[in-house]
Design a protein around this motif. Structure first.
Motif, mmCIF file in Angstrom:
data_model
loop_
_atom_site.group_PDB
_atom_site.id
_atom_site.type_symbol
_atom_site.label_atom_id
_atom_site.label_comp_id
_atom_site.label_asym_id
_atom_site.label_seq_id
_atom_site.Cartn_x
_atom_site.Cartn_y
_atom_site.Cartn_z
ATOM 1 N N ALA A 12 44.043 48.778 44.842
ATOM 2 C CA ALA A 12 44.409 47.424 44.982
ATOM 3 C C ALA A 12 43.914 46.545 43.789
ATOM 4 O O ALA A 12 44.699 45.721 43.213
ATOM 5 C CB ALA A 12 44.015 46.670 46.113
ATOM 6 N N ILE A 13 42.595 46.760 43.477
ATOM 7 C CA ILE A 13 42.265 45.945 42.274
ATOM 8 C C ILE A 13 42.971 46.333 40.872
ATOM 9 O O ILE A 13 43.334 45.599 40.104
ATOM 10 C CB ILE A 13 40.776 46.122 42.107
ATOM 11 N N TYR A 14 42.991 47.668 40.985
ATOM 12 C CA TYR A 14 43.691 48.080 39.479
ATOM 13 C C TYR A 14 45.248 47.791 39.391
ATOM 14 O O TYR A 14 45.680 47.403 38.568
ATOM 15 C CB TYR A 14 43.673 49.784 39.716
ATOM 16 N N MET A 15 45.856 47.534 40.483
ATOM 17 C CA MET A 15 47.062 47.355 40.576
ATOM 18 C C MET A 15 47.254 45.615 40.542
ATOM 19 O O MET A 15 48.158 45.041 39.774
ATOM 20 C CB MET A 15 47.769 47.447 41.728
ATOM 21 N N ALA A 16 46.331 44.678 41.249
ATOM 22 C CA ALA A 16 46.440 43.402 41.077
ATOM 23 C C ALA A 16 45.772 42.624 39.719
ATOM 24 O O ALA A 16 46.390 41.855 39.551
ATOM 25 C CB ALA A 16 45.632 42.859 42.286
ATOM 26 N N PHE A 17 44.976 43.537 39.193
ATOM 27 C CA PHE A 17 44.520 42.928 38.114
ATOM 28 C C PHE A 17 45.685 42.556 36.804
ATOM 29 O O PHE A 17 45.927 41.448 36.506
ATOM 30 C CB PHE A 17 43.193 43.751 37.398
ATOM 31 N N PRO A 18 46.406 43.503 36.489
ATOM 32 C CA PRO A 18 47.288 43.239 35.424
ATOM 33 C C PRO A 18 48.339 42.323 35.969
ATOM 34 O O PRO A 18 49.005 41.523 35.337
ATOM 35 C CB PRO A 18 47.828 44.510 35.279
ATOM 36 N N VAL A 19 48.878 42.444 37.193
ATOM 37 C CA VAL A 19 49.847 41.594 37.730
ATOM 38 C C VAL A 19 49.382 40.147 37.608
ATOM 39 O O VAL A 19 50.195 39.366 37.246
ATOM 40 C CB VAL A 19 50.217 42.112 39.044
ATOM 41 N N THR A 20 48.119 39.895 38.047
ATOM 42 C CA THR A 20 47.944 38.615 37.900
ATOM 43 C C THR A 20 47.571 38.084 36.628
ATOM 44 O O THR A 20 48.178 36.980 36.263
ATOM 45 C CB THR A 20 46.301 38.606 38.773
ATOM 46 N N PHE A 22 49.452 38.879 34.233
ATOM 47 C CA PHE A 22 50.934 38.765 33.683
ATOM 48 C C PHE A 22 51.385 37.537 34.343
ATOM 49 O O PHE A 22 51.954 36.699 33.616
ATOM 50 C CB PHE A 22 51.845 40.109 34.348
ATOM 51 N N HIS A 23 51.093 37.057 35.412
ATOM 52 C CA HIS A 23 51.465 36.097 36.042
ATOM 53 C C HIS A 23 51.072 34.888 35.510
ATOM 54 O O HIS A 23 51.514 33.685 35.108
ATOM 55 C CB HIS A 23 51.404 36.009 37.525
ATOM 56 N N LEU A 24 49.441 34.947 35.308
ATOM 57 C CA LEU A 24 48.772 33.588 34.598
ATOM 58 C C LEU A 24 49.206 33.483 33.038
ATOM 59 O O LEU A 24 49.384 32.306 32.836
ATOM 60 C CB LEU A 24 47.295 33.928 34.686
ATOM 61 N N PHE A 25 49.354 34.405 32.220
ATOM 62 C CA PHE A 25 49.671 34.034 30.969
ATOM 63 C C PHE A 25 51.140 33.995 30.594
ATOM 64 O O PHE A 25 51.472 34.013 29.354
ATOM 65 C CB PHE A 25 48.976 35.157 30.089
ATOM 66 N N ASN A 26 52.067 34.228 31.426
ATOM 67 C CA ASN A 26 53.387 34.341 31.258
ATOM 68 C C ASN A 26 54.012 33.074 31.852
ATOM 69 O O ASN A 26 55.503 33.116 32.187
ATOM 70 C CB ASN A 26 54.162 35.486 31.321
#
Length: 82
Positions: A12-20, A22-26
């Motif tokens: 869950a952490i491995y998947m949530a980290f890049p998605v988060t 991506f959401h913050l910086f885009n």
């Protein structure tokens, strides 16, 4: 080693980290001003005076080419008549 709960948490952490991230910086608000500025530098608003000058230049070039073509055609016509 941990159990299945630890593995699920890690995944869950491995998947949530890049998605988060991506959401913050885009977010469009972060780069909208920059994109607008660059677009105006690359494609400035069209000036009516510049447009008229370009159209005039195109017209003169076409007239010049037409005169040259007519001259060549007349020369060819003279060659065939002789």
């Amino acid at each position: 080693m941990g159990g299945w709960k630890m593995e699920v948490t890690k995944m869950a952490i491995y998947m949530a980290f890049p998605v988060t991230l991506f959401h913050l910086f885009n977010q469009p608000e972060l780069f909208e001003g920059w994109v607008t500025q660059v677009r105006r530098e690359l494609y400035p608003p069209e000036n009516k005076m510049h447009r008229e000058e370009i159209q005039e230049c195109i017209r003169k070039m076409r007239e010049k080419d037409d005169k040259k073509l007519l001259q060549l055609l007349e020369e060819e016509k003279k060659k065939h008549l002789v």
